[in-house]
Design a protein around this motif. Sequence first.
Motif, short mmCIF file in Angstrom:
data_model
loop_
_atom_site.label_atom_id
_atom_site.label_comp_id
_atom_site.label_asym_id
_atom_site.label_seq_id
_atom_site.Cartn_x
_atom_site.Cartn_y
_atom_site.Cartn_z
N UNK A 257 87.64 6.64 47.33
CA UNK A 257 88.14 6.70 45.95
C UNK A 257 87.38 7.75 45.14
N UNK A 258 86.10 7.96 45.47
CA UNK A 258 85.30 8.95 44.73
C UNK A 258 85.61 10.38 45.13
N UNK B 252 79.07 9.72 52.28
CA UNK B 252 78.51 9.17 51.03
C UNK B 252 77.03 8.87 51.18
N UNK B 253 76.31 9.05 50.08
CA UNK B 253 74.88 8.68 50.03
C UNK B 253 74.79 7.34 49.32
N UNK B 254 74.31 6.33 50.03
CA UNK B 254 74.29 4.96 49.52
C UNK B 254 72.84 4.52 49.36
N UNK B 255 72.47 4.15 48.14
CA UNK B 255 71.13 3.63 47.88
C UNK B 255 71.16 2.12 47.84
N UNK C 84 75.42 8.38 45.64
CA UNK C 84 76.84 8.34 45.27
C UNK C 84 77.29 6.92 45.00
N UNK C 85 76.74 5.96 45.75
CA UNK C 85 77.10 4.55 45.62
C UNK C 85 75.82 3.74 45.65
#
Length: 707
Positions: free
Chosen positions: A372-373, A210-213, A281-282
Amino acid sequence: MRVHELAKELGVTSKDLLAALEAMGFEGRTASSSVPDEAVPRLRASGGKAVPGAKPKAAREEPVARARARPKAKAEPVPEAKPKPAAKTAPAAAARPDGAATATVAVPPVAPASQPAAAAAPAKPALPSLKVVRGSSAQDLAEKVGRTPSDIVKILLSLGEMVTATQSLSDDAITLVATELGYEAEVVGFEEEAEEEEQVDESRLRPRPPVVTVMGHVDHGKTLLLDAIRKTDVVSQEFGGITQHIGAYQVHVDGREITFIDTPGHEAFTAMRARGAQVTDIAVLVVAADDGVKPQTVEALDHARAAEVPIIVAVNKVDKPEADPQRVRQQMVELGVVPAEWGGTVEFVDVSAKARTNLDGLLETILLVADLEELKADPEGRARGAVIDANLDKGRGAVASVLVQKGSLDVGDALVAGTAWAKVRAMLDENGQPVEEAGPSKPVQILGWSAVPNAGDDFREVEDEREARHLAQKREAKFRAAELVTSRPPNLQELMAQARQAEVPELNLVVKADVQGSLGAVMDAFLKLPQEEVRVNIIHGATGAITESDIALAVASNAIVVGFNVRPDANARELADREGVDVRLYRVIYEAIDDIRNALAGMLKPEEREIELGRAEVRALFRVPRVGVVAGSYVVSGNITRNSRARVVRDGVVVYEGRIGSLRRFKDDVREVAEGFECGISIENFQDVHESDIIEAFEVREVARQL
């Protein structure tokens, strides 16, 4: 009056006006069609918007009845073989929710012809879409629609536009031509004109990290939180204690990877936060438990919502005595973010970056939301992704930090991003270590660009270096053509505004920064300063060190050089000292903003304030040879000073304003007479003084103004 003429008069696009006409019941029209007379005044009154109930339903159905009557006349020779379909069509018309339609249209003989009308009605809105690059010429448009350039020029001439086949067209002209040819035009930038989307092979999709900002208000502990997760110390390298770049990192948790993007929290870095939200993504929204929700918190939340990504709220600094995590939850509920423990859908995690408390819980929550995504991507094929940031390095040339979103990127691949192209000479991770291959969700630095790409541009891999260079040159030509379209001759109002602006003093700036994102943020912050009486004029902005050419430009334009996280080289420093160019160097953005604001304030005309010195009442008049009338006066308040400015007031009306010529007590000239004393006052160039007049002494002082 035609549709495009009325649209031009009302200042709206022909597409919007056609939609308004369709909503009012006037269907089947194009940009060159005539607007019904009864609709013109209503559209003018509403500014080109649809007026509810503007046309009665009976009137709306009447043309349909006529349209149905015409096919009936043609259909008379046809044998009566379709009474059954007619019977099916008539109840369908009567069953419409209009109510009045049954009374107006339900005529049995007309019903058979309603079938072609009903079949044609749904086909009308389904116009084929046509993507056209902004700034395209008639020749480019002709190639897309399979017509000759002369056909396009003829259509434009009939619409009142006189252009040549190679002249760039405005967005409105492109839309008009496309509508005439039966297309729905979508005007896009040159970078958005992509080839056909590749077919996604479901069997090749693999789970990706996941790519988390990480977003939030300035000084709420975003970078310190990432440092605690990565066990590094980036925050000590940030000047002023605030992040001023986008940083991309990868961490390993239980054999899985998470890509983190750290965005600045200072208000000037809005564009950076928006870019971070677009590739994520999140979104992890960091809120300090002791400070609560702040302006940049709300802005970051808006960016995350606009990107339509899941949000996790990390309540930081819970170890401080004044921390109140429940207050943060209440404030977020007011913004529409309801915690999961309160029955909502957003996960809240209480953490402390400094004490390293509950960091595992935050990482587990991120991985849970990512599962979940069901994040997947194709690790094979040509790479695509986004440029996160870019800068010009003195030793390595143009360097771009990119995030691979699909495919695989290898050393030696050819890339194109905007008007820049690259053959990948080297790839480095966030620690500066070489990387041979980068898959989906992997952030890397790429060396080998022809120019510094713009932050936020999409990049994609092409066949070879030759194709990349050709595509970049083609995009640059289209970019210039689009700029020519937007630079139209000014109208009279704009010319008058320019004449007024010519009298406004300007502060010329040459701005240099270390990375593309910071450069944009600094320039935007300068341009947002008040510009009414003094104006900031940025004559040049670029990334990289301050060079001799920057100093020479500053000399020619009488400008100040502003460097953000960059330094001048030896030759540039020597030239600046010799020419007397002011070079300002900053490491923290708000110091730069404050200095430029103060510089602008210094260019403002000072404000003049009148200070009253004293008042004297005239009680007797004396005529003195070679002096004239002397007013024997009594100082009522303050002091009367020789040579000060004065006004003579009679019955509340100012009759004269000048200076005090002479001031005496008895026979002696004095400099000043205090309250409660008598004196003789002579006003320069004024003899018409009466008894009971009031002489007010004052001075005008100039006071510096602030922006």
